[in-house]
Design an enzyme around this catalytic site. Structure first.
Site, PDB file in Angstrom:
ATOM      1  N   ASN A 136     -15.970 -28.928  -3.114  1.00 19.87           N
ATOM      2  CA  ASN A 136     -15.974 -27.473  -3.339  1.00 19.87           C
ATOM      3  C   ASN A 136     -15.620 -27.076  -4.769  1.00 19.87           C
ATOM      4  O   ASN A 136     -16.170 -26.124  -5.308  1.00 19.87           O
ATOM      5  CB  ASN A 136     -15.105 -26.754  -2.308  1.00 19.87           C
ATOM      6  CG  ASN A 136     -13.674 -27.213  -2.307  1.00 19.87           C
ATOM      7  OD1 ASN A 136     -13.381 -28.371  -2.621  1.00 19.87           O
ATOM      8  ND2 ASN A 136     -12.772 -26.334  -1.967  1.00 19.87           N
ATOM      9  N   GLU A 158      -4.182 -33.468   0.606  1.00 15.67           N
ATOM     10  CA  GLU A 158      -4.391 -32.018   0.526  1.00 15.67           C
ATOM     11  C   GLU A 158      -5.561 -31.705   1.447  1.00 15.67           C
ATOM     12  O   GLU A 158      -6.682 -32.151   1.184  1.00 15.67           O
ATOM     13  CB  GLU A 158      -4.672 -31.613  -0.928  1.00 15.67           C
ATOM     14  CG  GLU A 158      -3.457 -31.852  -1.806  1.00 15.67           C
ATOM     15  CD  GLU A 158      -3.660 -31.521  -3.274  1.00 15.67           C
ATOM     16  OE1 GLU A 158      -4.799 -31.248  -3.678  1.00 15.67           O
ATOM     17  OE2 GLU A 158      -2.660 -31.537  -4.005  1.00 15.67           O
ATOM     18  N   CYS A 185     -10.322 -24.007  -0.334  1.00 19.46           N
ATOM     19  CA  CYS A 185      -9.321 -24.388   0.683  1.00 19.46           C
ATOM     20  C   CYS A 185      -8.282 -23.294   0.853  1.00 19.46           C
ATOM     21  O   CYS A 185      -7.735 -23.107   1.932  1.00 19.46           O
ATOM     22  CB  CYS A 185      -8.663 -25.691   0.294  1.00 19.46           C
ATOM     23  SG  CYS A 185      -7.930 -25.641  -1.343  1.00 19.46           S
ATOM     24  N   GLU A 207       1.730 -31.802  -5.126  1.00 21.96           N
ATOM     25  CA  GLU A 207       1.337 -32.196  -6.477  1.00 21.96           C
ATOM     26  C   GLU A 207       1.480 -30.965  -7.363  1.00 21.96           C
ATOM     27  O   GLU A 207       1.597 -29.841  -6.887  1.00 21.96           O
ATOM     28  CB  GLU A 207      -0.089 -32.758  -6.485  1.00 21.96           C
ATOM     29  CG  GLU A 207      -0.216 -34.030  -5.645  1.00 21.96           C
ATOM     30  CD  GLU A 207      -1.518 -34.797  -5.857  1.00 21.96           C
ATOM     31  OE1 GLU A 207      -2.080 -34.738  -6.963  1.00 21.96           O
ATOM     32  OE2 GLU A 207      -1.969 -35.466  -4.907  1.00 21.96           O
TER      33      GLU A 207
END
Ligand code: NAD
Length: 503
Positions: free
Chosen positions: A172, A271, A305, A484
């Site tokens: 994405n 993630e 996301c 992160e």
């Protein structure tokens, strides 16, 4: 090379169409083909735009071995200051070839040029500078301790790279999300083998040229192309030569990768997916809330996301807010990436479009009110063959419907009314995911209260996608494991070693 001779003749393309590229693996500082090729088609019109060399076991092994060897080669001997200088050169190299990266990213994704120009490519470059600055300035810890003989001891911590890091990326935000991992991994002295998404192989491959030009020693940055199961993704995550795996993608893929990483007890940073709620209180700045919610639902055709797929609106504002969202969604023109009035690109692929459309159909079957969209836009000419869907807004379904529970990852949102703060907190949290939320209110105390109560990794108040790269990024619940960003990346990309000196 990343972009070799046109192969239009063998692919049935006419001479007037842009050349079909060959995208190769990048291993030990060189581009390498394989016997297997897969097709990359444009999301805009389904045209063949590239043939990609699929890495098999042999290529993945070669990449991992090159990365292992590079750990103890010149790369391993660099000082932090020397590494920082090289990473700055990588960032500058991306900036210098900005148009090449832009063209490659837009070709792979079909996203509007205006979006990739402002987000994907500059952020892709910035990731190298940000993490270079982090490692340059990171403090260490030390403790003095008493001992029985009275002489004492000193403890201090040093950080060492974890080794070879496997980097598995989604499609994405291809360059941005890949460098978000490669930047800190290299800054910390690791070497990497990157597996970009099969849908977006180009910018990762192009980055190999920049790495060579910037003086990154061979073997430090490697790219293997292919798919997940029984392809480059699985070969990489099961390779015993990989010391740690960082992944961005769907939750069920993350679970499969975590299982693979259990062999050898290797650390993972995951993630993953989301089903993010926006919460709009009646006391919000109406225009800002509408504008922010439109962006969070529809930017990048909803393929973000952190994007919103559930919108909770306080009842007195509900009808007015839905009407404003409808109007905004209907202003988003689907179109070619380079056209200035394009507000939305296509989805990434026909396969993903089928998934998103299956939810559009399901919503209708479940009796949702389709406020706008719900289908496929009427596109002109060859664009008809592309992966287009309409921006879509529904009302009339509850929290227990699959439309409210499952990640769709398209330009769509279910809008639902609520009556009290406690109620909306409970409803926003009643979901297996916990990535992000956006809270819209002018009541300061409420903003803090609700941000603290929603179970997510990132809570925005009166904004969305506002990112300071020094802050922690990651998901709660099934949206991720680990954080992160800034110094938090050091926890994953380095081993902390304590040295205890008896005086
Ligand atoms: P995906 O999980 O299908 O694929 C991601 C990557 O994993 C690809 O490179 C794929 O080839 C690889 N892969 C698939 N199966 C594998 C396996 N068994 N072993 C090793 N590798 C494997 O995800 P996607 O469709 O590319 O991306 C969309 C998803 O990513 C959405 O769920 C979205 O929410 C999530 N995402 C999360 C974040 C975040 O920061 N939390 C950011 C972007 C996207």
């Amino acid at each position: 090379m990343y972009d070799t001779q046109p192969i239009a003749a063998s692919s049935g393309q006419s001479a007037t169409q842009p050349a079909v590229r060959q995208i190769l693996n990048f291993i030990d500082g060189k581009y390498r083909g394989t016997g297997n090729w897969f097709d990359k088609r444009s999301p805009l019109d389904n045209r063949l735009i590239a043939r990609v060399a699929e890495a098999g076991c042999a290529e993945v092994d070669a990449a991992v071995q090159a990365a292992r060897a590079a750990l103890s080669g010149p790369w391993g001997g660099l000082t932090v200051a020397q590494r920082v200088e090289i990473l700055y050169a990588v960032a500058d190299g991306i900036e210098r070839r900005f148009d090449d990266f832009l063209e490659a990213e837009v070709a792979d994704t079909g996203k509007p040029v205006s979006l990739a120009r402002h987000i994907d490519i500059p952020r892709g470059a910035a990731n190298f500078k940000v993490f270079a600055d982090v490692v340059k300035n990171v403090p260490g810890e030390s403790f003095e301790m008493p001992t029985q003989d009275g002489a004492g001891a000193i403890n201090y911590a040093i950080r060492r790279p974890v080794g070879v890091v496997g980097v598995i990326c989604p499609w994405n935000l291809p360059l941005l999300l890949m460098t978000w991992k490669v930047g800190p991994a290299l800054a910390c002295g690791n070497t990497v083998v990157v597996k970009p998404s099969e849908e977006t192989p180009q910018t990762a491959a192009l980055l190999g040229e920049v790495m060579n030009a910037a003086g990154v020693p061979r073997g430090v940055y490697n790219v293997v192309h292919g798919f997940g199961p029984q392809s480059a993704g699985e070969f990489l995550t099961t390779s015993p030569g990989v010391n740690a795996i960082t992944f961005t993608g769907e939750t069920r893929t993350g679970a499969a990768i975590m299982k693979a990483a259990a062999d050898g007890a290797r650390p993972v940073s995951l993630e993953m997916g989301g089903k993010n709620a926006a919460i709009v209180f009646a006391d919000c700045d109406f225009d800002a809330a509408v504008e922010g919610t439109l962006r969070s639902c529809f930017a990048n055709a909803g393929q973000v996301c952190l994007g919103t797929e559930r919108v909770y609106v306080e009842r007195p504002l509900f009808d007015r807010f839905v009407a404003a969202l409808k109007e905004g969604a209907e202003r988003l023109r689907p179109g070619r990436p380079e056209a200035e009035d394009t507000g939305m690109g296509p989805l990434i692929s026909q396969e993903h479009r089928n998934k998103v459309l299956s939810y559009y159909h399901k919503a209708a079957e479940l009796g949702a009110t389709v406020v706008t969209g719900g289908g496929v836009p009427d596109m002109p000419g060859e664009l008809r063959e592309g992966a287009w869907v309409q921006p879509t807004i529904w009302t009339g379904l509850g929290d227990d419907s699959p439309i409210a529970r499952e990640e769709i990852f398209g330009p769509c949102a279910l809008v639902m009314p609520f009556d009290t703060e406690a109620e909306v907190i409970g409803r926003a949290n009643a979901n297996e995911y916990g990535l992000a939320t956006a809270i819209w209110t002018t009541n300061l105390a409420r903003a803090h209260r609700v941000a603290g109560a929603i179970e997510v990794g990132i809570a925005w108040v009166n904004s969305w996608f506002l990112r300071d790269l020094r802050t922690a990024f990651g998901g709660a619940k099934q949206s991720g494991i680990g954080r992160e960003g800034g110094v938090h990346s050091l926890e994953f990309y380095t081993e902390l070693r304590n040295v205890c000196i008896k005086l």
